[in-house]
Design a protein around this motif. Sequence first.
Motif, PDB file in Angstrom:
ATOM      1  N   SER A   1       0.812  -1.216   0.000  1.00 28.49           N
ATOM      2  CA  SER A   1       0.000   0.000   0.000  1.00 28.49           C
ATOM      3  C   SER A   1       0.850   1.273   0.000  1.00 28.49           C
ATOM      4  O   SER A   1       0.303   2.370  -0.066  1.00 28.49           O
ATOM      5  CB  SER A   1      -0.934   0.013   1.199  1.00 28.49           C
ATOM      6  OG  SER A   1      -0.159  -0.038   2.375  1.00 28.49           O
TER       7      SER A   1
ATOM      8  N   GLY B   1      -0.862   1.088  -3.333  1.00 23.29           N
ATOM      9  CA  GLY B   1      -0.384   2.470  -3.245  1.00 23.29           C
ATOM     10  C   GLY B   1      -0.972   3.336  -4.333  1.00 23.29           C
ATOM     11  O   GLY B   1      -2.110   3.148  -4.754  1.00 23.29           O
TER      12      GLY B   1
ATOM     13  N   VAL C   1     -10.197   0.154 -11.500  1.00 23.29           N
ATOM     14  CA  VAL C   1     -10.322   0.538 -10.099  1.00 23.29           C
ATOM     15  C   VAL C   1      -9.830   1.969  -9.957  1.00 23.29           C
ATOM     16  O   VAL C   1      -8.799   2.340 -10.483  1.00 23.29           O
ATOM     17  CB  VAL C   1      -9.490  -0.407  -9.216  1.00 23.29           C
ATOM     18  CG1 VAL C   1      -9.591   0.017  -7.759  1.00 23.29           C
ATOM     19  CG2 VAL C   1      -9.968  -1.823  -9.406  1.00 23.29           C
TER      20      VAL C   1
ATOM     21  N   GLN D   1      -8.263   5.302  -8.627  1.00 22.96           N
ATOM     22  CA  GLN D   1      -6.963   5.464  -8.020  1.00 22.96           C
ATOM     23  C   GLN D   1      -7.092   6.062  -6.621  1.00 22.96           C
ATOM     24  O   GLN D   1      -7.900   6.932  -6.363  1.00 22.96           O
ATOM     25  CB  GLN D   1      -6.150   6.400  -8.914  1.00 22.96           C
ATOM     26  CG  GLN D   1      -4.685   6.401  -8.608  1.00 22.96           C
ATOM     27  CD  GLN D   1      -3.972   7.365  -9.492  1.00 22.96           C
ATOM     28  OE1 GLN D   1      -4.417   7.653 -10.593  1.00 22.96           O
ATOM     29  NE2 GLN D   1      -2.872   7.898  -9.008  1.00 22.96           N
ATOM     30  N   GLY D   2      -6.317   5.572  -5.730  1.00 19.67           N
ATOM     31  CA  GLY D   2      -6.339   6.151  -4.392  1.00 19.67           C
ATOM     32  C   GLY D   2      -4.986   5.965  -3.763  1.00 19.67           C
ATOM     33  O   GLY D   2      -4.217   5.084  -4.176  1.00 19.67           O
ATOM     34  N   LYS D   3      -4.683   6.764  -2.801  1.00 19.19           N
ATOM     35  CA  LYS D   3      -3.379   6.649  -2.165  1.00 19.19           C
ATOM     36  C   LYS D   3      -3.454   5.603  -1.059  1.00 19.19           C
ATOM     37  O   LYS D   3      -4.486   5.427  -0.420  1.00 19.19           O
ATOM     38  CB  LYS D   3      -2.980   7.989  -1.574  1.00 19.19           C
ATOM     39  CG  LYS D   3      -1.969   8.719  -2.468  1.00 19.19           C
ATOM     40  CD  LYS D   3      -1.326   9.858  -1.725  1.00 19.19           C
ATOM     41  CE  LYS D   3      -0.198  10.439  -2.564  1.00 19.19           C
ATOM     42  NZ  LYS D   3       0.382  11.588  -1.920  1.00 19.19           N
TER      43      LYS D   3
ATOM     44  N   LYS E   1      -3.761   2.593  -0.939  1.00 25.04           N
ATOM     45  CA  LYS E   1      -4.700   1.481  -0.974  1.00 25.04           C
ATOM     46  C   LYS E   1      -3.904   0.189  -1.126  1.00 25.04           C
ATOM     47  O   LYS E   1      -2.773   0.185  -1.582  1.00 25.04           O
ATOM     48  CB  LYS E   1      -5.675   1.640  -2.140  1.00 25.04           C
ATOM     49  CG  LYS E   1      -4.998   1.542  -3.498  1.00 25.04           C
ATOM     50  CD  LYS E   1      -6.007   1.551  -4.602  1.00 25.04           C
ATOM     51  CE  LYS E   1      -5.384   1.169  -5.929  1.00 25.04           C
ATOM     52  NZ  LYS E   1      -4.298   1.998  -6.406  1.00 25.04           N
TER      53      LYS E   1
END
Lengths: 445, 749
Positions: free
Chosen positions: A58, A85, B734, B736-738, B740
């Motif tokens: 992550s 991440g 999916v 995007q996210g930090k 994750k």
Amino acid sequence: MRWLPVLLLAVSIAVQETSADRILVLGESVAVKDTHSNFLNSVKERGHELTVRAADDSQLALFKHGQPIFEHLFILAPGVQVFGGSLSPNEISKFVDAGGNVLVAAGSNIGDALRELAVEHGFEFDEAGTSVIDHHNYDKTLDSGDHTTIVVSKDQLINAELIVGNSAKLSPVIFKGVGLIPGKTNNLALNIVKASGTAYSFDPNAARATNPALAGSRMLLIGGLQSRNNARIVLSGSVDFFSNAFFAAKTNSANPSVKPGPSGNGELAAAIVQWVMKESGVLRVKSVSHHKNGEMVPPAEDYFITEDVVYTIEIEELKNGKWVPFQGKDVQLEFVRIDPFVRVTLKNNNGKLTAAFKLPDVLGVFKFLVDYRRVGYTHLYDVQQVSVRPLWHTQYERFIRSAYPYYASSFSMMAGLVLFSIVYLYHKDSPVKGVKVLDSEKKKN
Amino acid sequence: MTSTASSRSSRVGATTLLTIVILALAWFVGFASRLFAIVRFESIIHEFDPWFNYRATHHMVQHGFYKFLNWFDERAWYPLGRIVGGTVYPGLMVTSGLIHWILDSLNFHVHIREVCVFLAPTFSGLTAIATYFLTKELWSPGAGLFAACFIAISPGYTSRSVAGSYDNEGIAIFALQFTYFLWVKSLKTGSIMWASMCALSYFYMVSAWGGYVFIINLIPLHALALIIMGRYSSRLFVSYTSFYCLATILSMQVPFVGFQPVRTSEHMPAFGVFGILQIVALMHYARNRITRQQFMTLFVGGLTILGGLAIVVYFALVWGGYVAPFSGRFYSLWDTGYAKIHIPIIASVSEHQPTTWVSFFFDLHITAAVFPVGLWYCIKQVNDERVFIILYAVSAVYFAGVMVRLMLTLTPAVCVLAGIGFSYTFEKYLKDEETKERASSTASNAKDEKLYDKAAKSVKSKNTSDGEEAQVSSNVRTIIAIILVIFLLMFVVHATYVTSNAYSHPSVVLQSSTQNGDRIIMDDFREAYHWLRENTPEDARVMSWWDYGYQIAGMANRTTLVDNNTWNNSHIALVGKAMSSNESAAYEIMTELDVDYILVIFGGVIGYSGDDINKFLWMVRIAQGEHPKDIREENYFTASGEYSTGAGASETMLNCLMYKMSYYRFGETRVGYNHQNGYDRTRGYEIGKKDITLEYIEEAYTTENWLVRIYKRKKLPNRPVVKETTIPIKGKKVSQGKNKKGVIRSAKA
């Protein structure tokens, strides 16, 4: 904006020269360190800095404050559905656009993330669960019976020493994984390793293969791409190709014409990884100059038509981390105004390539253009724009030979007029004619 | 004796004073009435061509004459470049450079732009004076004054000479009139001096305007007509031969003209007449010296052979390529349909369209009605020089009918003849009782009548002998005189109105008014050019249709591909092809030509009708002329054969670069409350395709009123993304996210 790629290139070159490259290696788990240690160590031995992470970590990131924090990215994790991440296929594309190089190794359990990534770079992997199957070239000892572990002979490799090394001496290599094809409009694709004509891609567990999506030598086992900013991407259908097991394996092809022996995976992988990390096949322009024959500096304003000019370009190649003079003999110079008016092969004198030629008798805005594209090399492109103008009105020949009769005629005419005037003014006509002249004079008045 | 002499001299003095005052006033009025544009807008160069002239003048003033003469302009016609010195009539630049230099050395430091802006109005006064002299030679000083006043304010001439309209025509009409005056003068005197002056004036004309071809054909025509009419005289011989030789040599000194006077068909008639004149002179010389029998055999036989030989030689020279055949522009003067088929680039210019009847009245007003009267008087009382004005008027009327632009050459002729018409009529109707006395006095003082020419004298005596004047009562005379004066007043009003409303728009700045009558200034052009100047690299190359080339070069200072100097048809056709191709084909052309920016004019938002969509058909035609395989005009029409960008527009039309660039994002906008989205005000309908996406270019700038839209050519994409996948990816993307956690498919899946 137009200098950005050049700048980035310069930056990356500078980085290469000064310090070790930073590489992010993603595995399905950190265990990839062990399963692919031979491969990774060979990279490490050349002085690079490896960061091994799991692909679902992550904390993954390629950029920090908008700047790439790695030069290269190795993805040895076939099954990635979603990267951890901030990583994503889009992010990796951005990384490539920023000049980063990417090596992707997939496998039969390929995840959507890798397939999307391939699409972003002009390739398509076959669906998850499929494998490249070849009933004629499978490896008799390593194969588990579904003929998915195949032996690749050297004639399936691309004919480019810079990418695949010396393929003539290469032993057959072992491949096990998924097939891929280049997109129809992808004209930058490099077919590094083609499948053999008898190979096809299908689910090995299926009872019968009907209409395989990919088949024959159209299918690739390893594909490559050098993007327009000279970033390099290699997509391999097999992660096992880079594994310790395959490096150490001995081939035993079902094809009787291929002799058994130690596999060439190690050598081929080393060559490919050197290419993808831009340790080979990198060119740069050191300096360009052009001037009139016999002078040292370009003219203050423009060139004139039909002048003799000398063009010199210094090209360097990166070899073993050092810039050395480029020895290629096939670099051409074009003198272009929409169409090339002059095209000459530059004479290579230890990296200093020169050409001397006469400018065409055509005026206009021309370009000295070196556009050197060779498979395996970075795209070398240099444009120098110059104007070629006609002569000044004072530069023409003042007296031309064919005009002498005319000079003579005009001077004789002048002399004749003077003579005639004298005769006319001081000659007295006979009286009879004189009267007539007077008459006409009167009429006129 | 002394008293009469003094009274006469005082009368002469008064006449001179009056003449000078009237001419000075004409000059002043002509100058002042041309300043509307400056008062309303500002001191700015107008239109298109003047921008180049200004740029060239600026270059000359900065770098000197020789640098100008050898100027190779690499910013025009990229990548061909243009040799400006050799492709320009330098008279205009040299004239304003000279004025600038004189003012500078007198310590009046003005910017060269001001000189350029005010040059044409200043020259209108000189034109008036030249016209005065010409008419004076043709008829009488009174007619001359009328003509001078007419030409000073005549809208047909004002249209090309308002302040800011810095073009060749501004000074060329003066040179034209002055050359004609000197020609008439030299014909009348038969003096080499006047003929040489005429040649010099002709040289100035050649250096100023391509219309000099009109002179070099009209003067020979005049000479030929005189010969045919049996009016050959040694005066004609002297003046024509000295004029022709000097004029030809002088005109060849202008680099742009070069060898044309001896190598093109347009100049051959002058040479032919020169030859004929020699034969006729020989004939006249021989007539008195040999018998009639010999004369007939010599000349009938000789002439036939010579004439036949001349024609054969001419065609041989044309065939051999030594003499260029008549150019397309020449043919288009005789066949108005010629240009449309063979040289669309000429036909595409609105100035080259045939003239409508309305514009004759609009540009000439009462003078258009009166000039046939003057022409009639000239025909009735014909003499050598009046043959000239007759030919001038007749040919100019024809040419003005063929091309709107040539109205300009008609105007001086009309003014001269209208001046004669008015002057003659007034002379008849204003001088009532005195006339008879005058007639007798003129007869007695015949030798003092140097002011009036011989023709006028004979006219008067003829009239008195006919006794026509006695039949008109004084009341009728007064009424007619008053009516004529009212006409003249109306002419002045009309000329002022037309000058103010029709001819004083810079066209660089647009003006409209709200319902309350407030003026709205639309400065989109300069906004766009300023943007280009400030926001693009110095060496950026801007592609646009050729109309805007000079303005981009002049105002934005950027490299252009084509401009108003339409010398290279294939290059223009290439740009036309880019505009009318689809995006990917256009991209290839643009890459070949190193285009960085593309500029289009779009009037759909404000209803500006001179925009690129309305010109587009010409781009297609010109492109088709050079690339008939790729571009076909009929592909751009609707199924019913109309030219439309609305519903029913063809697929080719909707996908061409011009349509896309003009209407990009236009489908999202609404121009008025009662209109649909994407309603085009200029065309008056909704556009055919509203969701336009651009792949190879991107919008860079659009001005306030959308009048100018600038696009940037994109670089090729860095990576060849697969657009249509053959093996579909089923999983959904999916977001995007930090920080994750990723997902990895299990190996056994």
